[in-house]
Design a protein around this motif. Structure first.
Motif, PDB file in Angstrom:
ATOM      1  N   PHE A 142     -77.103  46.380   6.070  1.00  0.00           N
ATOM      2  CA  PHE A 142     -77.658  46.939   7.300  1.00  0.00           C
ATOM      3  C   PHE A 142     -76.547  47.575   8.123  1.00  0.00           C
ATOM      4  O   PHE A 142     -75.397  47.161   8.081  1.00  0.00           O
ATOM      5  CB  PHE A 142     -78.340  45.844   8.120  1.00  0.00           C
ATOM      6  CG  PHE A 142     -77.599  44.532   8.121  1.00  0.00           C
ATOM      7  CD1 PHE A 142     -76.520  44.323   8.960  1.00  0.00           C
ATOM      8  CD2 PHE A 142     -77.961  43.519   7.235  1.00  0.00           C
ATOM      9  CE1 PHE A 142     -75.819  43.127   8.941  1.00  0.00           C
ATOM     10  CE2 PHE A 142     -77.265  42.317   7.205  1.00  0.00           C
ATOM     11  CZ  PHE A 142     -76.194  42.122   8.055  1.00  0.00           C
ATOM     12  N   GLY A 194     -78.124  48.343  14.479  1.00  0.00           N
ATOM     13  CA  GLY A 194     -78.878  47.120  14.740  1.00  0.00           C
ATOM     14  C   GLY A 194     -78.562  46.530  16.098  1.00  0.00           C
ATOM     15  O   GLY A 194     -79.463  46.154  16.861  1.00  0.00           O
ATOM     16  N   ALA A 205     -78.524  39.154  17.945  1.00  0.00           N
ATOM     17  CA  ALA A 205     -78.026  40.033  16.899  1.00  0.00           C
ATOM     18  C   ALA A 205     -76.667  39.562  16.387  1.00  0.00           C
ATOM     19  O   ALA A 205     -76.392  39.623  15.181  1.00  0.00           O
ATOM     20  CB  ALA A 205     -77.922  41.460  17.428  1.00  0.00           C
ATOM     21  N   THR A 227     -85.106  40.641  16.513  1.00  0.00           N
ATOM     22  CA  THR A 227     -83.820  40.797  15.833  1.00  0.00           C
ATOM     23  C   THR A 227     -83.983  40.775  14.326  1.00  0.00           C
ATOM     24  O   THR A 227     -83.408  41.615  13.607  1.00  0.00           O
ATOM     25  CB  THR A 227     -82.854  39.670  16.270  1.00  0.00           C
ATOM     26  OG1 THR A 227     -82.654  39.749  17.682  1.00  0.00           O
ATOM     27  CG2 THR A 227     -81.516  39.797  15.559  1.00  0.00           C
ATOM     28  N   PHE A 246     -83.099  44.275  12.128  1.00  0.00           N
ATOM     29  CA  PHE A 246     -82.020  44.322  11.141  1.00  0.00           C
ATOM     30  C   PHE A 246     -82.536  44.481   9.716  1.00  0.00           C
ATOM     31  O   PHE A 246     -81.760  44.787   8.811  1.00  0.00           O
ATOM     32  CB  PHE A 246     -81.134  43.079  11.263  1.00  0.00           C
ATOM     33  CG  PHE A 246     -80.046  43.237  12.282  1.00  0.00           C
ATOM     34  CD1 PHE A 246     -78.825  43.758  11.940  1.00  0.00           C
ATOM     35  CD2 PHE A 246     -80.268  42.897  13.610  1.00  0.00           C
ATOM     36  CE1 PHE A 246     -77.822  43.934  12.879  1.00  0.00           C
ATOM     37  CE2 PHE A 246     -79.279  43.061  14.562  1.00  0.00           C
ATOM     38  CZ  PHE A 246     -78.049  43.583  14.198  1.00  0.00           C
ATOM     39  N   ILE A 281     -83.530  48.760   9.742  1.00  0.00           N
ATOM     40  CA  ILE A 281     -82.516  49.800   9.935  1.00  0.00           C
ATOM     41  C   ILE A 281     -81.911  50.217   8.591  1.00  0.00           C
ATOM     42  O   ILE A 281     -82.009  49.487   7.603  1.00  0.00           O
ATOM     43  CB  ILE A 281     -81.394  49.317  10.881  1.00  0.00           C
ATOM     44  CG1 ILE A 281     -80.782  48.011  10.366  1.00  0.00           C
ATOM     45  CG2 ILE A 281     -81.924  49.156  12.293  1.00  0.00           C
ATOM     46  CD1 ILE A 281     -79.654  47.475  11.216  1.00  0.00           C
TER      47      ILE A 281
END
Length: 302
Positions: free
Chosen positions: A102, A107, A123, A250, A254, A257
């Motif tokens: 990712f 993110g 995150a 979150t 993630f 993305i």
């Protein structure tokens, strides 16, 4: 509202691409900027966020467990598919990285924009748990069977990663209760503020549209897995673990993305198909402009 929040982040990526193509400020700037961010600014952001994060909160612990389960389920799916259709490590490695890695800058920028400091903390916890996991899986996927790679070399690759070191330092400060005393919080915040904008500009500078022409069907298929199936899988795992609010956001962000630009560097180092990996990074980043807001709206997280 979601589009208004996200489009400036992708505008920075596009700006980075244009500036790089124009040779501004000069070609040597971009590699230096990426190194500065990778070794100093971004670790500072991770330390600052994790030092303030409620790492003992059961919700946060469930987020970490759900994140690992999501990634391992995806990796297992690729291993099963490889058994059915044998693929050399040079191609298998980029495919796995395209699905489980990712873009950390994007993110953090999205979770911070949508959930504020609380989102950044969650995150950072996600990164602390998942960066070591995806690095190990990526190395394994790029290693041909029988080629071997020692445990010590894997540990060395993990423990010399600046992002992992930043995560470990932030976790230690949070768990010990030391926090960020004597103005270090302000110092790290000043460093951290420049990390995400510079990181997104560097993401744009790393895009290589020409690399998409060779393996377009593979790029489209892998992008569908990364940007469509992965967020749906993450939402399902998050529901199973009872995640809500910033933790659920979150986990899905993630997983929705594009893959990390650093995947290309690792692929080149391990003699994988660098052209395919560059195409996956570029294609996913371009497609994600549309898919991220759609997936967040579809899953009711925006």
């Amino acid at each position: 509202m979601l589009l208004l929040t996200i489009w400036p982040l992708f505008a920075l990526i596009c700006l980075g691409f244009v500036l790089y193509r124009k040779g501004f400020p000069d070609m040597g700037f971009w590699s230096a900027a990426e190194r500065l961010n990778y070794f100093l600014l971004f670790p500072a952001l991770l330390v600052a966020s994790l030092a303030r994060a409620p790492v003992r909160d059961p919700e946060v612990l469930r987020l970490g467990l759900a994140a690992v389960v999501t990634i391992l389920l995806a990796f297992t799916g690729f291993v099963i598919a490889r058994r059915l259709r044998p693929t050399p490590a040079a191609r298998f490695g980029p495919a796995v990285q395209g699905a489980v890695r990712f873009n950390t800058y994007l993110g953090l920028a999205i979770t911070g924009s949508l959930a504020g400091p609380e989102g950044l903390q969650r995150a950072a916890v996600y990164l602390a748990v998942c960066v070591p996991v995806v690095n190990v899986l990526s190395i394994l996927a790029l290693t041909e069977k029988g080629q071997g790679r020692g445990v010590l070399s894997l540990l060395r690759a993990i423990l010399t990663n600046p992002l992992i070191l930043g995560c470990l330092a932030g976790l230690a400060l949070s768990i010990s209760g030391i926090g960020l005393p004597f103005g270090t919080d302000r110092f790290l915040d000043l460093l951290a503020k420049s990390s995400l904008p510079l990181g997104l500009l560097c993401v744009g500078a790393a895009l290589r549209p020409a690399s998409m022409t060779k393996d377009l069907p593979v790029i489209i298929g892998n992008s569908a897995i990364r940007l469509g199936i992965m967020p749906l899988l993450a939402a399902t795992v998050g529901w199973f673990f009872g995640l809500q609010g910033p933790e659920a956001l979150t986990l899905v962000v993630f997983s929705a993305i594009p893959t990390a630009a650093a995947s290309y560097v690792l692929t080149q180092q391990m003699k994988g198909d660098g052209t395919l990996m560059a195409g996956l990074v570029t294609g996913q980043t371009l497609i994600a402009i549309v898919t991220i807001p759609l997936m967040l709206q579809l899953l009711g997280l925006a």
